[in-house]
Design an enzyme around this catalytic site. Sequence first.
Site, PDB file in Angstrom:
ATOM      1  N   TYR A 198       9.913  -1.500  -7.820  1.00  0.00           N
ATOM      2  CA  TYR A 198       9.404  -2.601  -6.980  1.00  0.00           C
ATOM      3  C   TYR A 198       9.761  -2.385  -5.507  1.00  0.00           C
ATOM      4  CZ  TYR A 198      10.225  -6.752  -4.163  1.00  0.00           C
ATOM      5  OH  TYR A 198      10.297  -7.624  -3.111  1.00  0.00           O
ATOM      6  N   ARG A 211       6.434 -10.900 -20.259  1.00  0.00           N
ATOM      7  CA  ARG A 211       7.182 -12.167 -20.317  1.00  0.00           C
ATOM      8  C   ARG A 211       6.310 -13.283 -20.863  1.00  0.00           C
ATOM      9  NH1 ARG A 211      10.404 -13.392 -14.854  1.00  0.00           N
ATOM     10  NH2 ARG A 211      10.634 -15.361 -15.943  1.00  0.00           N
ATOM     11  N   GLU A 236     -22.438  29.582 -21.361  1.00  0.00           N
ATOM     12  CA  GLU A 236     -22.779  28.277 -20.778  1.00  0.00           C
ATOM     13  C   GLU A 236     -24.272  28.284 -20.483  1.00  0.00           C
ATOM     14  OE1 GLU A 236     -21.605  25.081 -19.959  1.00  0.00           O
ATOM     15  OE2 GLU A 236     -23.685  24.920 -19.269  1.00  0.00           O
ATOM     16  N   CYS A 254     -16.956  13.702 -13.689  1.00  0.00           N
ATOM     17  CA  CYS A 254     -16.373  12.422 -13.260  1.00  0.00           C
ATOM     18  C   CYS A 254     -16.659  12.160 -11.782  1.00  0.00           C
ATOM     19  CB  CYS A 254     -14.864  12.422 -13.478  1.00  0.00           C
ATOM     20  SG  CYS A 254     -14.376  13.087 -15.069  1.00  0.00           S
ATOM     21  N   SER A 313     -16.515  24.711 -15.373  1.00  0.00           N
ATOM     22  CA  SER A 313     -15.356  23.876 -14.973  1.00  0.00           C
ATOM     23  C   SER A 313     -15.656  22.953 -13.804  1.00  0.00           C
ATOM     24  CB  SER A 313     -14.162  24.773 -14.626  1.00  0.00           C
ATOM     25  OG  SER A 313     -13.584  25.227 -15.798  1.00  0.00           O
ATOM     26  N   ARG A 330      -2.522  33.681 -23.160  1.00  0.00           N
ATOM     27  CA  ARG A 330      -1.072  33.770 -22.965  1.00  0.00           C
ATOM     28  C   ARG A 330      -0.419  34.211 -24.279  1.00  0.00           C
ATOM     29  NH1 ARG A 330       0.279  28.873 -19.663  1.00  0.00           N
ATOM     30  NH2 ARG A 330      -1.097  29.977 -18.259  1.00  0.00           N
ATOM     31  N   ASN A 350      -9.535  17.929 -21.944  1.00  0.00           N
ATOM     32  CA  ASN A 350      -8.563  18.902 -21.420  1.00  0.00           C
ATOM     33  C   ASN A 350      -7.383  19.069 -22.364  1.00  0.00           C
ATOM     34  OD1 ASN A 350      -9.107  20.018 -18.540  1.00  0.00           O
ATOM     35  ND2 ASN A 350      -9.854  17.910 -18.489  1.00  0.00           N
TER      36      ASN A 350
HETATM   37  C1  LIG Z   1     -20.804  10.335 -14.562  1.00  0.00           C
HETATM   38  C2  LIG Z   1     -19.596  10.626 -15.382  1.00  0.00           C
HETATM   39  C3  LIG Z   1     -18.362  10.131 -14.991  1.00  0.00           C
HETATM   40  C4  LIG Z   1     -17.231  10.406 -15.752  1.00  0.00           C
HETATM   41  N1  LIG Z   1     -16.024   9.905 -15.340  1.00  0.00           N
HETATM   42  C5  LIG Z   1     -14.902  10.174 -16.062  1.00  0.00           C
HETATM   43  C6  LIG Z   1     -13.624   9.722 -15.627  1.00  0.00           C
HETATM   44  O1  LIG Z   1     -13.511   9.093 -14.564  1.00  0.00           O
HETATM   45  N2  LIG Z   1     -12.543  10.009 -16.400  1.00  0.00           N
HETATM   46  C7  LIG Z   1     -12.643  10.733 -17.562  1.00  0.00           C
HETATM   47  O2  LIG Z   1     -11.626  10.988 -18.218  1.00  0.00           O
HETATM   48  N3  LIG Z   1     -13.851  11.192 -17.996  1.00  0.00           N
HETATM   49  C8  LIG Z   1     -14.960  10.937 -17.276  1.00  0.00           C
HETATM   50  N4  LIG Z   1     -16.182  11.414 -17.680  1.00  0.00           N
HETATM   51  C9  LIG Z   1     -16.262  12.137 -18.969  1.00  0.00           C
HETATM   52  C10 LIG Z   1     -15.936  13.606 -18.794  1.00  0.00           C
HETATM   53  O3  LIG Z   1     -16.699  14.165 -17.753  1.00  0.00           O
HETATM   54  C11 LIG Z   1     -16.218  14.331 -20.102  1.00  0.00           C
HETATM   55  O4  LIG Z   1     -15.438  13.717 -21.100  1.00  0.00           O
HETATM   56  C12 LIG Z   1     -15.882  15.798 -20.029  1.00  0.00           C
HETATM   57  O5  LIG Z   1     -16.693  16.446 -19.101  1.00  0.00           O
HETATM   58  C13 LIG Z   1     -16.062  16.436 -21.399  1.00  0.00           C
HETATM   59  O6  LIG Z   1     -15.886  17.797 -21.293  1.00  0.00           O
HETATM   60  P1  LIG Z   1     -16.538  18.762 -22.379  1.00  0.00           P
HETATM   61  O7  LIG Z   1     -16.202  20.153 -21.940  1.00  0.00           O
HETATM   62  O8  LIG Z   1     -16.156  18.344 -23.720  1.00  0.00           O
HETATM   63  O9  LIG Z   1     -18.102  18.508 -22.282  1.00  0.00           O
HETATM   64  P2  LIG Z   1     -19.134  18.705 -21.074  1.00  0.00           P
HETATM   65  O10 LIG Z   1     -18.498  18.408 -19.772  1.00  0.00           O
HETATM   66  O11 LIG Z   1     -20.364  17.972 -21.472  1.00  0.00           O
HETATM   67  O12 LIG Z   1     -19.439  20.278 -21.117  1.00  0.00           O
HETATM   68  C14 LIG Z   1     -20.091  20.881 -22.185  1.00  0.00           C
HETATM   69  C15 LIG Z   1     -20.792  22.098 -21.645  1.00  0.00           C
HETATM   70  O13 LIG Z   1     -21.317  22.828 -22.744  1.00  0.00           O
HETATM   71  C16 LIG Z   1     -22.595  23.336 -22.391  1.00  0.00           C
HETATM   72  N5  LIG Z   1     -23.303  23.565 -23.652  1.00  0.00           N
HETATM   73  C17 LIG Z   1     -23.595  22.640 -24.600  1.00  0.00           C
HETATM   74  N6  LIG Z   1     -24.220  23.217 -25.640  1.00  0.00           N
HETATM   75  C18 LIG Z   1     -24.315  24.532 -25.356  1.00  0.00           C
HETATM   76  C19 LIG Z   1     -24.870  25.650 -26.047  1.00  0.00           C
HETATM   77  N7  LIG Z   1     -25.427  25.492 -27.240  1.00  0.00           N
HETATM   78  N8  LIG Z   1     -24.812  26.870 -25.456  1.00  0.00           N
HETATM   79  C20 LIG Z   1     -24.229  27.020 -24.233  1.00  0.00           C
HETATM   80  N9  LIG Z   1     -23.707  25.990 -23.526  1.00  0.00           N
HETATM   81  C21 LIG Z   1     -23.737  24.763 -24.092  1.00  0.00           C
HETATM   82  C22 LIG Z   1     -23.191  22.236 -21.528  1.00  0.00           C
HETATM   83  O14 LIG Z   1     -24.195  22.743 -20.674  1.00  0.00           O
HETATM   84  C23 LIG Z   1     -21.980  21.750 -20.747  1.00  0.00           C
HETATM   85  O15 LIG Z   1     -21.822  22.406 -19.503  1.00  0.00           O
HETATM   86  C24 LIG Z   1     -17.335  11.179 -16.932  1.00  0.00           C
HETATM   87  C25 LIG Z   1     -18.583  11.684 -17.326  1.00  0.00           C
HETATM   88  C26 LIG Z   1     -19.696  11.425 -16.556  1.00  0.00           C
HETATM   89  C27 LIG Z   1     -21.024  11.973 -16.996  1.00  0.00           C
END
Ligand SMILES: Cc1cc2nc3c(=O)[nH]c(=O)nc-3n(C[C@H](O)[C@H](O)[C@H](O)COP(=O)(O)OP(=O)(O)OC[C@H]3O[C@@H](n4cnc5c(N)ncnc54)[C@H](O)[C@@H]3O)c2cc1C
Length: 447
Positions: free
Chosen positions: A420, A436, A34, A44, A40, A23, A299
Amino acid sequence: MAERLVVVGGDPGGMGAISQARRGKPDLEVIAFERGRWTSYSACGIPYLVAGQVESLERLVSRSPDEFRATGVDVRMGHEVTALDLDARQVEVRHDGRTYREGFDYLLLGTGGHPIRPDLPGIDRPLVHGVQTLDDAADLLLHAEQAHASRVAIVGGGYIGLEMAEAFTMRGADVTLTEQAPQVMGTLDPDMAALVQEALVRFGVEVHVGCEVEGFEDDAVITAAGRQEADLVVLGLGVAPNSALAGQSGLELGVREAIRVDRRQRTSAEGVWAAGDCCESTHLVSGEKVHIALGTVANKQARVAGLNIGGRYATFPGVLGTAISKICATEVARTGLTTAEAERAGFASFATVVETTTRAGYFPGSESMTTKFVVEARTGRLLGAQIVGGSGSAKRIDACAVAISAGLAVDEIVDLDLAYAPPFSGVWDPVLVAARAALRQMEEERR
Ligand SMILES: Cc1cc2nc3c(=O)[nH]c(=O)nc-3n(C[C@H](O)[C@H](O)[C@H](O)COP(=O)(O)OP(=O)(O)OC[C@H]3O[C@@H](n4cnc5c(N)ncnc54)[C@H](O)[C@@H]3O)c2cc1C
């Protein structure tokens, strides 16, 4: 020539920055690497997929690689970034056994985290699974189906372990949960964690706290209390940042080896950014650096990184560790500091616990809920809150998170104009009841 942004990681920490960056800089070329098969996605949602409440893995994907490609992003799946050359401003990438380099003007690391795997005998046996990505979930489900897993051992009592315990119980498995600490959910005070443990036991999960895991065999977990037979083991010991690439390239690492970033999500190298589970945050109450792996944080950090990469000025102030979960029929939430965290951070504090109902006491479906406030003794400022209770209780943590962010003291919280009606709460919302009670406690102590 157009400038180029290279993104490493296909989930929110990486992909969440792209639209903001473009943007600000519509001509920006974007290449996203990836190593897995999905972009994406909602990790969770994995427990609900395992439980059978979500019908397919695909339903957890909010934006596929093709959807990104349709917007002009060059998404390369199955491509792993294996090294960062910050002097040459290039990344080294491995794909299908071939290694190549790609240059960048801006680099965003959204490499996420990985489930902690303790160095124990048998940890690499096929029955032991960690869960972080959809690829992990696919492996886990395949194994569960092939092995007709009817005995599942969860190692670690964090919220992921607990959600997975619920999920496998709902699939019909006998589930055992083993936690080394004296309580499940170390992010809660012990009295609140005890309520969660009771909920697990009521649901049919066999819980062993204060019990060390010593190793794994092909069909069992070996613990200090004996051998637990298992077809499948799920690790719920927490998440460590994927920061090895960053560290090897000389980027500064911080708390728990997470990538050090400033308030604009900039790493220690010019033009290199990080967001999500791979990097650290600042705790809004203690001011300390923390590593809190949550999708909410990933996010927001990615949005801030994207705005800055796009030439705007944006900052991410920090986190309260606000988290919510449903463990069996019980809802659990927390924000800010626990009693122990407040003490460690140097606050003189006291705690108040109140028992209320989720709806007006006479209204059908009203359930009990427990709310705990951690309050700074001198000022009455709310430092932290925890909620455990029935349906509709836990989302009230958001009001507490707002109050903490605004620096409100309990005498100010008492006056908040919260909504409420009988189907939603008593006339005094449980958050107000807790305020309270805390106020009364302060006044009595001052007398
Ligand atoms: C079972 C479970 C339940 C969850 N529940 C919640 C919830 O209810 N609420 C909440 O807020 N959070 C929750 N989380 C946490 C949340 O999913 C993570 O905090 C979030 O996904 C983090 O996003 P990220 O992009 O930082 O990392 P990730 O989601 O781990 O994504 C990182 C990506 O980078 C890729 N990658 C890594 N290294 C490399 C590389 N060298 N080259 C290319 N690709 C690479 C990986 O393959 C992966 O796809 C949960 C997590 C899990 C596992």
